[in-house]
Design an enzyme around this catalytic site. Structure first.
Site, PDB file in Angstrom:
ATOM      1  N   CYS A 132     -11.893  -5.800   3.120  1.00 55.24           N
ATOM      2  CA  CYS A 132     -11.330  -5.586   1.937  1.00 55.24           C
ATOM      3  C   CYS A 132     -12.409  -5.682   0.757  1.00 55.24           C
ATOM      4  O   CYS A 132     -13.086  -4.843   0.520  1.00 55.24           O
ATOM      5  CB  CYS A 132     -10.376  -6.822   1.388  1.00 55.24           C
ATOM      6  SG  CYS A 132      -9.327  -6.795   0.248  1.00 55.24           S
ATOM      7  N   ASP A 179      -1.034   0.794   4.206  1.00 58.66           N
ATOM      8  CA  ASP A 179      -1.996   0.036   3.254  1.00 58.66           C
ATOM      9  C   ASP A 179      -1.594   0.068   1.753  1.00 58.66           C
ATOM     10  O   ASP A 179      -1.388   1.100   1.238  1.00 58.66           O
ATOM     11  CB  ASP A 179      -3.362   0.082   3.115  1.00 58.66           C
ATOM     12  CG  ASP A 179      -4.110  -1.160   2.675  1.00 58.66           C
ATOM     13  OD1 ASP A 179      -3.724  -1.585   1.646  1.00 58.66           O
ATOM     14  OD2 ASP A 179      -5.595  -1.240   3.265  1.00 58.66           O
ATOM     15  N   HIS A 212      -2.504  -3.567   5.430  1.00 60.80           N
ATOM     16  CA  HIS A 212      -4.237  -3.956   4.934  1.00 60.80           C
ATOM     17  C   HIS A 212      -4.405  -5.284   5.641  1.00 60.80           C
ATOM     18  O   HIS A 212      -3.452  -6.280   5.887  1.00 60.80           O
ATOM     19  CB  HIS A 212      -3.868  -4.599   3.348  1.00 60.80           C
ATOM     20  CG  HIS A 212      -5.246  -4.801   2.567  1.00 60.80           C
ATOM     21  ND1 HIS A 212      -5.883  -3.685   2.492  1.00 60.80           N
ATOM     22  CD2 HIS A 212      -5.660  -5.729   2.443  1.00 60.80           C
ATOM     23  CE1 HIS A 212      -7.155  -4.242   1.741  1.00 60.80           C
ATOM     24  NE2 HIS A 212      -7.063  -5.589   1.739  1.00 60.80           N
TER      25      HIS A 212
END
Length: 245
Positions: A132, A179, A212
């Site tokens: 991330c 995501d 995610h």
């Protein structure tokens, strides 16, 4: 963005109950978690944490997994003492919080860690992975740092370096199909730009049905249908590092 009240859906979620196999060390002005394989090696991987910081058990689990595959793994505190994001924080304050933690401004800390790995651990080949926030940092480093040999960006926030694609080193990009923070059109555009501008090996891979954080966030047994993709993502990460380090 998918949800303005929550600009980053980086849920702690099913956090690993995991203590880690390595140890915490002080590397000049940076604290770091490091784990070494039983046998000596000249290869290392820098692990760049997400917004939840260097002490997240999930991230240390992945660092230890790298160690079981023969690498020295080190996860420094790239927030350098500033607090990591907490699930209880007000998401309305996230943008202000993020401004003081720029994924494109960790070069000084990376140089310190590179020196430590070379001088104290005898390492000659170094790669980097990140999740991330850390995935965006990987892309930044692959664009400019000559001392890193390969990178894996796991659901790195594309918009952070949307106009920069001339990578110096082989880079693998991992994304989840579902995501919420990284729409598939952004991934498609990234692929197009890399094809036009990138002169080194790269791969962009989308994992079906995954959200995610899937590679390092969920326990494998939390959703049986996700387990194959979690394992595949981890295997792909290791294979890329094995190929280029």
């Amino acid at each position: 963005m998918a949800n303005e009240s929550r600009p980053c859906p980086c849920d702690i979620g099913d956090r690993f109950d995991y203590g880690g196999r390595g140890q915490e060390v002080q590397v000049e002005h940076i604290k770091a978690y490091i784990c070494k394989p039983p046998a000596g090696t000249d290869k290392a991987v820098i692990v760049i944490h997400d917004i939840f910081g260097w002490q997240l058990p999930n991230t240390r689990y992945i660092a230890d997994m790298l160690t079981t595959n023969g690498y020295i793994a080190i996860c420094p505190d790239f927030f350098v003492g500033q607090e990591a994001w907490k699930p209880s924080n007000d998401w309305a304050s996230f943008d202000d919080w993020l401004k003081t933690r720029d994924a494109g401004k960790l070069d000084k800390e990376v140089d310190v860690v590179l020196k430590y790995l070379k001088d104290e651990c005898g390492v000659t080949k170094i790669g980097v992975i990140g999740f991330c926030w850390g995935g965006a940092a990987v892309q930044h480093l692959m664009l400019k740092n000559p001392h890193l040999k390969a990178g894996v960006s796991l659901y790195g926030v594309i918009r952070r370096f949307a106009d920069k694609h001339s990578l110096l080193h082989p880079t693998f990009f991992i994304f989840g199909e579902k995501d919420d923070i990284i729409p598939l059109e952004q991934v498609t555009l990234l692929e197009q730009k890399l094809k036009q501008n990138c002169k080194v090996d790269y791969e962009v891979k989308i994992y079906p049905g995954q959200t995610h954080g899937f590679v390092h966030r969920k326990k494998e047994d939390i959703n049986p249908q996700d387990k194959p993709y979690i394992e595949e993502g981890r295997r792909d990460m290791i294979n890329w590092l094995n190929k280029y380090l």
